[in-house]
Design an enzyme around this catalytic site. Sequence first.
Site, mmCIF file in Angstrom:
data_model
loop_
_atom_site.group_PDB
_atom_site.id
_atom_site.type_symbol
_atom_site.label_atom_id
_atom_site.label_comp_id
_atom_site.label_asym_id
_atom_site.label_seq_id
_atom_site.Cartn_x
_atom_site.Cartn_y
_atom_site.Cartn_z
ATOM 1 N N PRO A 23 -23.007 -9.283 -26.235
ATOM 2 C CA PRO A 23 -21.906 -9.053 -25.292
ATOM 3 C C PRO A 23 -21.955 -10.042 -24.141
ATOM 4 O O PRO A 23 -23.000 -10.232 -23.523
ATOM 5 C CB PRO A 23 -22.151 -7.621 -24.805
ATOM 6 C CG PRO A 23 -23.614 -7.394 -25.028
ATOM 7 C CD PRO A 23 -23.970 -8.179 -26.238
ATOM 8 N N THR A 25 -19.454 -10.978 -20.866
ATOM 9 C CA THR A 25 -18.235 -10.762 -20.099
ATOM 10 C C THR A 25 -17.622 -12.098 -19.696
ATOM 11 O O THR A 25 -18.303 -12.980 -19.190
ATOM 12 C CB THR A 25 -18.529 -9.899 -18.869
ATOM 13 O OG1 THR A 25 -18.787 -8.576 -19.303
ATOM 14 C CG2 THR A 25 -17.374 -9.888 -17.896
ATOM 15 N N GLN A 99 -18.454 -2.812 -26.212
ATOM 16 C CA GLN A 99 -19.505 -2.449 -25.261
ATOM 17 C C GLN A 99 -18.883 -1.694 -24.086
ATOM 18 O O GLN A 99 -18.021 -2.227 -23.377
ATOM 19 C CB GLN A 99 -20.260 -3.670 -24.725
ATOM 20 C CG GLN A 99 -21.485 -3.224 -23.933
ATOM 21 C CD GLN A 99 -22.109 -4.320 -23.103
ATOM 22 O OE1 GLN A 99 -21.492 -4.840 -22.184
ATOM 23 N NE2 GLN A 99 -23.347 -4.671 -23.411
ATOM 24 N N HIS A 175 -23.848 0.322 -22.588
ATOM 25 C CA HIS A 175 -24.576 -0.671 -21.795
ATOM 26 C C HIS A 175 -25.530 0.059 -20.848
ATOM 27 O O HIS A 175 -25.145 0.522 -19.781
ATOM 28 C CB HIS A 175 -23.584 -1.526 -21.011
ATOM 29 C CG HIS A 175 -24.158 -2.815 -20.498
ATOM 30 N ND1 HIS A 175 -25.512 -3.053 -20.424
ATOM 31 C CD2 HIS A 175 -23.559 -3.949 -20.034
ATOM 32 C CE1 HIS A 175 -25.724 -4.259 -19.932
ATOM 33 N NE2 HIS A 175 -24.552 -4.833 -19.697
ATOM 34 N N GLY A 176 -26.783 0.131 -21.266
ATOM 35 C CA GLY A 176 -27.808 0.760 -20.438
ATOM 36 C C GLY A 176 -28.744 -0.253 -19.830
ATOM 37 O O GLY A 176 -29.895 0.068 -19.525
ATOM 38 N N ALA A 177 -28.256 -1.480 -19.620
ATOM 39 C CA ALA A 177 -29.112 -2.591 -19.203
ATOM 40 C C ALA A 177 -28.557 -3.274 -17.951
ATOM 41 O O ALA A 177 -27.522 -2.901 -17.403
ATOM 42 C CB ALA A 177 -29.208 -3.608 -20.353
ATOM 43 N N TYR A 180 -26.655 -1.866 -14.440
ATOM 44 C CA TYR A 180 -25.412 -1.109 -14.354
ATOM 45 C C TYR A 180 -25.707 0.390 -14.389
ATOM 46 O O TYR A 180 -26.853 0.807 -14.329
ATOM 47 C CB TYR A 180 -24.439 -1.580 -15.429
ATOM 48 C CG TYR A 180 -24.105 -3.050 -15.255
ATOM 49 C CD1 TYR A 180 -23.581 -3.507 -14.046
ATOM 50 C CD2 TYR A 180 -24.367 -3.987 -16.245
ATOM 51 C CE1 TYR A 180 -23.305 -4.862 -13.844
ATOM 52 C CE2 TYR A 180 -24.091 -5.338 -16.050
ATOM 53 C CZ TYR A 180 -23.566 -5.767 -14.845
ATOM 54 O OH TYR A 180 -23.306 -7.103 -14.642
ATOM 55 N N ARG A 227 -27.832 -0.458 -25.557
ATOM 56 C CA ARG A 227 -28.515 -1.660 -25.085
ATOM 57 C C ARG A 227 -29.368 -1.326 -23.869
ATOM 58 O O ARG A 227 -28.903 -0.672 -22.930
ATOM 59 C CB ARG A 227 -27.502 -2.743 -24.709
ATOM 60 C CG ARG A 227 -28.148 -4.121 -24.515
ATOM 61 C CD ARG A 227 -27.144 -5.155 -24.046
ATOM 62 N NE ARG A 227 -27.575 -6.502 -24.403
ATOM 63 C CZ ARG A 227 -27.227 -7.609 -23.756
ATOM 64 N NH1 ARG A 227 -26.441 -7.535 -22.686
ATOM 65 N NH2 ARG A 227 -27.638 -8.787 -24.144
ATOM 66 N N GLY A 313 -26.329 -15.235 -27.433
ATOM 67 C CA GLY A 313 -25.319 -15.226 -26.398
ATOM 68 C C GLY A 313 -24.666 -16.580 -26.209
ATOM 69 O O GLY A 313 -23.682 -16.912 -26.869
#
Length: 356
Positions: A23, A25, A99, A175-177, A180, A227, A313
């Site tokens: 992912p 952005t 995501q 998104h657990g990284a 955030y 994640r 990435g």
Amino acid sequence: MTTAFDPIALGGRRLANRVVMAPMTRSRAYGAGASPTELMATYYAQRAGAGLIVSEGIQPSEVGQGYPGTPGLHTAGQVAAWRQVTDAVHREGGVIFAQLMHTGRIGHPSLLPDGLMPVGPSAVAAKGRVFTHEGPKDFVTPKELSEADIRQTIADFANAARNAVEAGFDGVELHGANGYLIHQFLAPNTNLRSDAWGGETEGRIRFAVEVATAVAESIGGHRVGLRISPGNRYNDMAEDNPAETYEALIERIAGLDLAYLHLMEGPDRDLTPRLRKAWPGTFVLNPFTYPEVTGPEALKLIADGRADMVAYGALFLANPDLPARLAAGGPFNTPDSSTFYGGDHRGYTDYPALPS
């Protein structure tokens, strides 16, 4: 010997290879009401050769937005606009997960509708600045989420997951990284709560567990990935004992039969095999390669059994047909560092506070 170019079953689908587009952005949701555009459909379709595409961060609610130009999945218009993206990817034979990224305290009131403030588990401001339409601004002290707010936020994640399926996504990644909202609940420097959502490890992992549970119940665990980035200092995070936190988290969610766990590896590479061993399902690894971007040498992580899939990435930005180039041994276009946010691994130097 398993290779990166062997198929793998994931979420009820057969993926063509084990190369994941991580992912990233891009802040290009210029459509009406923070919705994606035709340009974004082209961008993702060009990269449909990935075994799995994980989309840029998508906010599950209005208050979950932390950067300008990021898309949402909380209105009917956004759902309809995402359909052009998923249709384009599927026409090219690709598989794409959305995501879901709630930025929590990372953001600014100027990016939100009138009256809304960034939120967090506790009223602790992040050090640093965020980019806004008026230029960089200092982070503000977030509104501490009440019990009712927390329950609503969990419901927002579940609703956004249902919207993602309606929009044609094959699944979602939570998104657990990277500092955030889910990560903010996990970390002791951002979660100062003394109620059941904070305190010791069991309390701090509760929000992540309940979000994952609610989303899995809404769309099926086989469509849900998570994640994590243990020990990542990006966005002013601090975790003194990440092993205890993340091993406990894995133990609690192992029974949900999620599609995968996506580890954004940090400098403590000794933790990676521990989490790999603890996780009962598909293990996606975004390896720590700072200051370089992840390159073709990471393919050996699959051959060695250290991961089931490997996430790329920045190299995917410069090489839309990356899996084919990896299979052929190159050549590779060199990523332009001005076009992506801090490379594959932010948080280990003084990068500006920009999206992940």
